[in-house]
Design a protein around this motif. Structure first.
Motif, mmCIF file in Angstrom:
data_model
loop_
_atom_site.group_PDB
_atom_site.id
_atom_site.type_symbol
_atom_site.label_atom_id
_atom_site.label_comp_id
_atom_site.label_asym_id
_atom_site.label_seq_id
_atom_site.Cartn_x
_atom_site.Cartn_y
_atom_site.Cartn_z
ATOM 1 N N TRP A 1 11.399 3.808 -6.624
ATOM 2 C CA TRP A 1 10.672 4.812 -7.393
ATOM 3 C C TRP A 1 11.270 6.175 -7.134
ATOM 4 N N ARG A 2 10.959 7.112 -8.018
ATOM 5 C CA ARG A 2 11.476 8.478 -7.927
ATOM 6 C C ARG A 2 10.420 9.372 -7.296
ATOM 7 N N GLU A 3 10.882 10.174 -6.334
ATOM 8 C CA GLU A 3 10.042 11.204 -5.718
ATOM 9 C C GLU A 3 10.761 12.529 -5.903
ATOM 10 N N GLY A 4 10.393 13.260 -6.942
ATOM 11 C CA GLY A 4 11.087 14.511 -7.246
ATOM 12 C C GLY A 4 12.512 14.219 -7.660
ATOM 13 N N ALA B 1 6.456 2.259 -9.119
ATOM 14 C CA ALA B 1 7.667 1.624 -8.606
ATOM 15 C C ALA B 1 8.059 0.423 -9.466
ATOM 16 N N THR B 2 9.355 0.189 -9.543
ATOM 17 C CA THR B 2 9.885 -0.982 -10.224
ATOM 18 C C THR B 2 10.661 -1.818 -9.215
ATOM 19 N N LYS C 1 12.278 0.496 -1.039
ATOM 20 C CA LYS C 1 11.636 -0.216 0.069
ATOM 21 C C LYS C 1 11.935 -1.698 -0.104
ATOM 22 N N TYR C 2 12.389 -2.332 0.958
ATOM 23 C CA TYR C 2 12.755 -3.746 0.939
ATOM 24 C C TYR C 2 11.559 -4.617 0.574
ATOM 25 N N LYS C 3 11.796 -5.583 -0.325
ATOM 26 C CA LYS C 3 10.747 -6.515 -0.726
ATOM 27 C C LYS C 3 11.040 -7.914 -0.194
ATOM 28 N N ASP D 1 0.811 -1.220 0.000
ATOM 29 C CA ASP D 1 0.000 0.000 0.000
ATOM 30 C C ASP D 1 0.839 1.263 0.000
ATOM 31 N N ASP D 2 2.008 1.238 0.651
ATOM 32 C CA ASP D 2 2.826 2.447 0.758
ATOM 33 C C ASP D 2 3.847 2.586 -0.371
#
Length: 107
Positions: A89-92, A72-73, A98-100, A66-67
């Protein structure tokens, strides 16, 4: 054919109009071929980008947390000879991860 030169489109910048007015007939024909080919190329790029955007939406993984945003890739990072999956993913201007989980779940 009229004795008067044609009127340029109103949305064409004056520096382009001036350059075209100074060109020879052969140069104008070359410009026309180039402009047509360039327009087709740019239209194709737009179509491909739209198709890629549509395909990306269809390929979203089912296990997306959810977060984590839908854009995201999954990336593989190696830490101390162990390989792990991360959502990225890119934020600005920054790239967020984030760990998967481990690449090999038995690890």
């Amino acid at each position: 054919m009229s004795d008067e030169p044609p009127s340029p489109p109103g949305n064409l910048p004056m520096d382009i109009v001036d350059a075209l007015n100074e060109a020879t007939p052969e140069e104008l024909r070359d410009v026309a071929r180039y402009a047509d080919a360039l327009a087709e190329h740019k239209e194709r790029e737009v179509r491909l980008e739209e198709e890629t955007d549509d395909a990306d939406v269809e390929k979203q993984p089912d296990d997306l947390p959810d977060d984590v945003p839908s854009k995201a890739t999954i990336t593989i990072k190696e830490i101390n000879d162990n390989r792990y999956y991360y959502w990225q993913w890119r934020e600005g201007e920054t790239v967020t991860s984030k760990y998967k989980g481990p690449v090999n779940p038995d690890e």
